[in-house]
Design a protein around this motif. Structure first.
Motif, PDB file in Angstrom:
ATOM      1  N   UNK A 162      39.209  54.458 -14.294  1.00 54.25           N
ATOM      2  CA  UNK A 162      40.325  53.938 -15.056  1.00 54.25           C
ATOM      3  C   UNK A 162      40.299  52.885 -16.279  1.00 54.25           C
ATOM      4  N   UNK A 163      39.435  51.973 -15.671  1.00 54.11           N
ATOM      5  CA  UNK A 163      39.230  50.784 -16.798  1.00 54.11           C
ATOM      6  C   UNK A 163      38.245  50.127 -16.489  1.00 54.11           C
ATOM      7  N   UNK A 164      37.295  49.858 -17.428  1.00 54.06           N
ATOM      8  CA  UNK A 164      35.785  49.075 -17.308  1.00 54.06           C
ATOM      9  C   UNK A 164      36.265  47.975 -18.128  1.00 54.06           C
ATOM     10  N   UNK A 165      35.748  46.821 -17.441  1.00 59.61           N
ATOM     11  CA  UNK A 165      35.923  45.424 -18.080  1.00 59.61           C
ATOM     12  C   UNK A 165      34.820  45.269 -19.210  1.00 59.61           C
ATOM     13  N   UNK A 166      35.481  44.757 -20.230  1.00 57.60           N
ATOM     14  CA  UNK A 166      34.553  44.892 -21.705  1.00 57.60           C
ATOM     15  C   UNK A 166      34.483  43.515 -22.355  1.00 57.60           C
ATOM     16  N   UNK A 167      33.385  43.350 -23.065  1.00 58.60           N
ATOM     17  CA  UNK A 167      33.184  42.241 -23.741  1.00 58.60           C
ATOM     18  C   UNK A 167      33.283  42.614 -25.154  1.00 58.60           C
ATOM     19  N   UNK A 168      33.442  41.587 -26.044  1.00 62.85           N
ATOM     20  CA  UNK A 168      33.440  41.796 -27.526  1.00 62.85           C
ATOM     21  C   UNK A 168      32.218  42.843 -28.112  1.00 62.85           C
ATOM     22  N   UNK A 169      31.288  42.258 -27.364  1.00 65.26           N
ATOM     23  CA  UNK A 169      29.861  43.089 -27.983  1.00 65.26           C
ATOM     24  C   UNK A 169      29.784  44.674 -27.555  1.00 65.26           C
ATOM     25  N   UNK A 170      30.593  44.936 -26.629  1.00 69.46           N
ATOM     26  CA  UNK A 170      30.418  46.333 -26.152  1.00 69.46           C
ATOM     27  C   UNK A 170      30.942  47.438 -27.161  1.00 69.46           C
ATOM     28  N   UNK A 171      30.216  48.452 -27.266  1.00 65.36           N
ATOM     29  CA  UNK A 171      30.391  49.206 -28.483  1.00 65.36           C
ATOM     30  C   UNK A 171      31.108  50.590 -27.947  1.00 65.36           C
ATOM     31  N   UNK A 172      32.255  50.855 -28.099  1.00 66.36           N
ATOM     32  CA  UNK A 172      32.931  51.930 -27.156  1.00 66.36           C
ATOM     33  C   UNK A 172      32.470  53.231 -27.912  1.00 66.36           C
ATOM     34  N   UNK A 173      32.358  54.373 -26.967  1.00 69.52           N
ATOM     35  CA  UNK A 173      32.028  55.709 -27.344  1.00 69.52           C
ATOM     36  C   UNK A 173      33.390  56.288 -28.172  1.00 69.52           C
TER      37      UNK A 173
END
Ligand SMILES: Nc1nc2c(c(=O)[nH]1)N(C=O)[C@@H](CNc1ccc(C(=O)N[C@@H](CCC(=O)O)C(=O)O)cc1)CN2
Ligand SMILES: Nc1ncnc2c1ncn2[C@@H]1O[C@H](COP(=O)(O)OP(=O)(O)OP(=O)(O)O)[C@@H](O)[C@H]1O
Length: 193
Positions: free
Chosen positions: A167-178
């Motif tokens: 449902x929801x992966x924790x993310x940081x500002x540097x993470x590039x979405x698919x």
């Protein structure tokens, strides 16, 4: 029966731990890999031939290498780990690969090097993905750095067994979405955050 998934306050480390266990117990991985490849072939067929970065599966990941032989009109490249970077080399046959860093089958250094800006489509491995397109990798930032350096028009497709879509992966500002996730059930077009 899997134990319950991490809660809303869980961080990346909790999700990595849980998803590693999920990857070790995928339901019928060969059949799912086969369906993922066929979804990908359908997707690729609706576009002109392109330069595509794919990957050699680590244990538990979907197996895509057969596509190199069955889809020869595309130019296929695979990553080689050098320090904290991925370098991409063109390959024509999976037999050209050799065991490299982390035990991953990699192209040897003498195969043609392809600049990141030449790559039109990145097929991205991951431990898990969510519907927004957020991806959780193995924690070394290789794909985030690579995708940040990719050309703006490059497409990013996460490759996932059904069990890896959460449902929801924790993310940081540097993470590039698919942009999309391809699983054995079809293609998810992501609503990038
Ligand atoms: N198939 C595949 N290829 C890939 C990746 C991937 O996730 N999947 N990568 C995506 O970035 C890069 C390699 N990144 C990796 C990062 C950590 C580990 C890993 O197994 N780490 C061990 C510790 C190993 C060690 O530090 O010596 C672990 O976490 O237990 C493997 C690959 C490039 N190629
Ligand atoms: N664009 C970037 N430039 C520099 N460092 C980065 C970048 N993206 C990620 N990193 C660094 O990489 C480390 C790992 O990031 P993260 O935990 O998000 O990895 P991941 O997405 O799980 O791994 P991967 O991309 O290898 O699959 C972090 O310390 C982060 O600061």
């Amino acid at each position: 029966m899997q134990e319950t998934s991490p809660g809303p306050k869980a961080g990346k480390a909790d999700w990595r731990r849980w998803l590693r266990r999920i990857l070790a117990s995928i339901d019928d991985p060969d059949a799912q890999s086969c369906r993922i490849r066929s979804q990908l072939v359908d997707h690729l067929g609706s576009h002109p031939p392109r330069c595509i970065a794919t990957f050699s599966a680590l244990p538990g990941e979907p197996a895509l290498l057969d596509l190199i032989g069955t889809q020869p009109d595309h130019r296929w490249v695979l990553p080689r780990v050098i320090g904290d970077e991925l370098l991409f080399h063109q390959i024509d046959h999976p037999e050209q690969l050799q065991t490299g860093a982390f035990g991953i089958a990699e192209p040897p250094a003498d195969l043609p090097l392809v600049a990141i800006e030449e790559i039109d489509l990145f097929l991205c491995p991951g431990l898990g993905f969510d519907q927004r397109g957020m991806r959780l990798g193995r924690g070394k930032g290789f794909y985030d750095r690579t995708l940040t350096a990719a050309k703006a028009t490059a497409q990013r497709i996460g490759i996932a067994y059904l069990e890896q879509i959460v449902p929801r992966i924790p993310c940081d500002p540097h993470d590039v979405p698919m942009d999309r996730i391809i699983s054995s059930n079809g293609v998810i077009t992501c609503e990038n955050p």
